[in-house]
Design a protein around this motif. Structure first.
Motif, PDB file in Angstrom:
ATOM      1  N   ASN A  85       0.831  -1.202   0.000  1.00 40.70           N
ATOM      2  CA  ASN A  85       0.000   0.000   0.000  1.00 40.70           C
ATOM      3  C   ASN A  85       0.874   1.264   0.000  1.00 40.70           C
ATOM      4  OD1 ASN A  85      -2.528   1.545   0.356  1.00 40.70           O
ATOM      5  ND2 ASN A  85      -1.694   1.950   2.379  1.00 40.70           N
ATOM      6  N   ALA A  86       1.927   1.264   0.790  1.00 38.37           N
ATOM      7  CA  ALA A  86       2.812   2.434   0.873  1.00 38.37           C
ATOM      8  C   ALA A  86       3.502   2.711  -0.455  1.00 38.37           C
ATOM      9  CB  ALA A  86       3.842   2.233   1.977  1.00 38.37           C
ATOM     10  N   ARG A  87       3.937   1.666  -1.140  1.00 39.15           N
ATOM     11  CA  ARG A  87       4.582   1.855  -2.452  1.00 39.15           C
ATOM     12  C   ARG A  87       3.634   2.553  -3.426  1.00 39.15           C
ATOM     13  NH1 ARG A  87       6.111  -3.627  -1.309  1.00 39.15           N
ATOM     14  NH2 ARG A  87       8.272  -3.630  -0.604  1.00 39.15           N
ATOM     15  N   ALA A  88       2.406   2.091  -3.479  1.00 37.10           N
ATOM     16  CA  ALA A  88       1.427   2.702  -4.378  1.00 37.10           C
ATOM     17  C   ALA A  88       1.045   4.102  -3.897  1.00 37.10           C
ATOM     18  CB  ALA A  88       0.190   1.813  -4.487  1.00 37.10           C
ATOM     19  N   SER A  89       0.891   4.261  -2.582  1.00 36.57           N
ATOM     20  CA  SER A  89       0.499   5.555  -2.023  1.00 36.57           C
ATOM     21  C   SER A  89       1.556   6.616  -2.277  1.00 36.57           C
ATOM     22  CB  SER A  89       0.260   5.424  -0.517  1.00 36.57           C
ATOM     23  OG  SER A  89      -0.797   4.522  -0.265  1.00 36.57           O
ATOM     24  N   SER A  90       2.831   6.237  -2.200  1.00 44.36           N
ATOM     25  CA  SER A  90       3.908   7.208  -2.390  1.00 44.36           C
ATOM     26  C   SER A  90       3.934   7.784  -3.798  1.00 44.36           C
ATOM     27  CB  SER A  90       5.264   6.580  -2.055  1.00 44.36           C
ATOM     28  OG  SER A  90       5.606   5.589  -3.001  1.00 44.36           O
ATOM     29  N   LEU A  91       3.227   7.152  -4.717  1.00 44.72           N
ATOM     30  CA  LEU A  91       3.145   7.648  -6.094  1.00 44.72           C
ATOM     31  C   LEU A  91       1.962   8.592  -6.312  1.00 44.72           C
ATOM     32  CD1 LEU A  91       3.948   4.314  -7.967  1.00 44.72           C
ATOM     33  CD2 LEU A  91       5.521   6.202  -7.429  1.00 44.72           C
ATOM     34  N   ALA A 121      -6.139  15.622  -0.268  1.00 47.82           N
ATOM     35  CA  ALA A 121      -5.353  14.410  -0.512  1.00 47.82           C
ATOM     36  C   ALA A 121      -5.768  13.207   0.335  1.00 47.82           C
ATOM     37  CB  ALA A 121      -3.867  14.711  -0.341  1.00 47.82           C
ATOM     38  N   PRO A 122      -6.121  13.373   1.628  1.00 47.60           N
ATOM     39  CA  PRO A 122      -6.539  12.176   2.377  1.00 47.60           C
ATOM     40  C   PRO A 122      -7.767  11.484   1.772  1.00 47.60           C
ATOM     41  CG  PRO A 122      -6.000  13.945   3.897  1.00 47.60           C
ATOM     42  CD  PRO A 122      -6.009  14.542   2.509  1.00 47.60           C
ATOM     43  N   ALA A 123      -8.746  12.261   1.368  1.00 45.12           N
ATOM     44  CA  ALA A 123      -9.943  11.667   0.754  1.00 45.12           C
ATOM     45  C   ALA A 123      -9.590  11.006  -0.575  1.00 45.12           C
ATOM     46  CB  ALA A 123     -11.016  12.732   0.557  1.00 45.12           C
ATOM     47  N   ALA A 124      -8.733  11.635  -1.353  1.00 47.78           N
ATOM     48  CA  ALA A 124      -8.315  11.041  -2.626  1.00 47.78           C
ATOM     49  C   ALA A 124      -7.590   9.721  -2.372  1.00 47.78           C
ATOM     50  CB  ALA A 124      -7.428  12.013  -3.395  1.00 47.78           C
ATOM     51  N   HIS A 125      -6.746   9.696  -1.348  1.00 48.01           N
ATOM     52  CA  HIS A 125      -6.021   8.467  -1.000  1.00 48.01           C
ATOM     53  C   HIS A 125      -7.006   7.358  -0.612  1.00 48.01           C
ATOM     54  CE1 HIS A 125      -3.312   5.638   0.837  1.00 48.01           C
ATOM     55  NE2 HIS A 125      -3.877   5.823   2.018  1.00 48.01           N
ATOM     56  N   GLY A 127      -9.859   6.912  -1.607  1.00 48.30           N
ATOM     57  CA  GLY A 127     -10.640   6.499  -2.766  1.00 48.30           C
ATOM     58  C   GLY A 127      -9.874   5.636  -3.754  1.00 48.30           C
ATOM     59  N   THR A 128      -8.624   5.314  -3.447  1.00 50.97           N
ATOM     60  CA  THR A 128      -7.826   4.514  -4.388  1.00 50.97           C
ATOM     61  C   THR A 128      -8.084   3.025  -4.216  1.00 50.97           C
ATOM     62  OG1 THR A 128      -5.945   4.355  -2.873  1.00 50.97           O
ATOM     63  CG2 THR A 128      -5.964   6.236  -4.426  1.00 50.97           C
ATOM     64  N   ASN A 129      -7.835   2.289  -5.271  1.00 53.62           N
ATOM     65  CA  ASN A 129      -7.989   0.826  -5.224  1.00 53.62           C
ATOM     66  C   ASN A 129      -6.994   0.187  -4.259  1.00 53.62           C
ATOM     67  OD1 ASN A 129     -10.099   0.836  -7.054  1.00 53.62           O
ATOM     68  ND2 ASN A 129      -8.752   0.544  -8.824  1.00 53.62           N
ATOM     69  N   HIS A 130      -5.764   0.711  -4.232  1.00 52.87           N
ATOM     70  CA  HIS A 130      -4.772   0.077  -3.356  1.00 52.87           C
ATOM     71  C   HIS A 130      -5.121   0.274  -1.874  1.00 52.87           C
ATOM     72  CE1 HIS A 130      -2.988   4.096  -4.257  1.00 52.87           C
ATOM     73  NE2 HIS A 130      -2.709   4.092  -2.955  1.00 52.87           N
ATOM     74  N   TYR A 131      -5.714   1.414  -1.528  1.00 48.04           N
ATOM     75  CA  TYR A 131      -6.148   1.611  -0.140  1.00 48.04           C
ATOM     76  C   TYR A 131      -7.290   0.669   0.204  1.00 48.04           C
ATOM     77  CZ  TYR A 131      -8.138   3.635   4.076  1.00 48.04           C
ATOM     78  OH  TYR A 131      -8.641   3.798   5.347  1.00 48.04           O
ATOM     79  N   ALA A 132      -8.261   0.521  -0.699  1.00 42.19           N
ATOM     80  CA  ALA A 132      -9.387  -0.391  -0.470  1.00 42.19           C
ATOM     81  C   ALA A 132      -8.884  -1.828  -0.301  1.00 42.19           C
ATOM     82  CB  ALA A 132     -10.394  -0.298  -1.614  1.00 42.19           C
ATOM     83  N   GLN A 133      -7.931  -2.212  -1.125  1.00 44.35           N
ATOM     84  CA  GLN A 133      -7.357  -3.569  -1.032  1.00 44.35           C
ATOM     85  C   GLN A 133      -6.624  -3.744   0.294  1.00 44.35           C
ATOM     86  OE1 GLN A 133      -7.740  -6.276  -3.065  1.00 44.35           O
ATOM     87  NE2 GLN A 133      -6.670  -7.336  -1.417  1.00 44.35           N
TER      88      GLN A 133
END
Length: 171
Positions: A85-91, A121-125, A127-133
């Protein structure tokens, strides 16, 4: 500009007396050092000072520390899911940093250090697929509900001090 502290605590006076203690202020260049004149101290310390940028590069970031306790035996799985999750989030465009840290004396304790560039940005984060996963993967691992505390950054005060950059080598 810089101005030296005029006093050193008695606890560290024996160790710190020869070292300048330098603070930022708007008074002007004035560096002093115990036992030396200001010109000598300025010459000695000026090569060791970091310059700080102007306020145009000022970062007003939201820093969120998420405290997580996981069930015994799930530490490795939680770490792997969180690193993914962190790898994807950092992008993500709105994220300056996304750190995963684990407590040394209790490996079931983690802190996620999330540094957001703006209020959206927190709400956008989230809403990502990687956060949901990530949420789906780790929900059964939680020993208790995670707790988030929001902070305002004070230092580093500039964007450069926080942002990884797209080409940063993080591993």
């Amino acid at each position: 500009m810089w101005r030296a502290a005029s006093a050193i605590s008695s606890r560290c006076a024996h160790r710190c007396a020869a070292q300048p203690i330098i603070f930022a202020n708007n008074v002007g260049p004035s560096i002093s050092r115990r036992g030396t004149n200001a010109a000598a101290a300025a010459k000695h310390t000026s090569s060791h000072l970091r310059t700080f940028s102007s306020q145009s590069n000022q970062a007003d970031y939201l820093c969120v520390h998420v405290f997580v306790s996981v069930k015994p035996g799930t530490e490795e799985d939680f770490m792997l899911a969180s690193l993914e999750n962190a790898r994807a989030s950092s992008l993500e465009e709105g994220i300056a940093r996304f750190d995963v840290i684990q407590q040394e004396d209790d490996p079931s304790k983690f802190v996620l250090v999330e540094v957001y560039k703006n209020a959206d940005a927190p709400a956008a984060h989230k809403g990502t697929n990687h956060y949901a996963q990530w949420r789906k993967t780790v929900e059964h691992m939680m020993a208790e509900p995670r707790k988030a505390i929001k902070y305002k950054n004070l230092f580093p005060a500039t964007y450069d001090g926080w942002d990884y950059g797209a080409d940063a080598n993080l591993e």
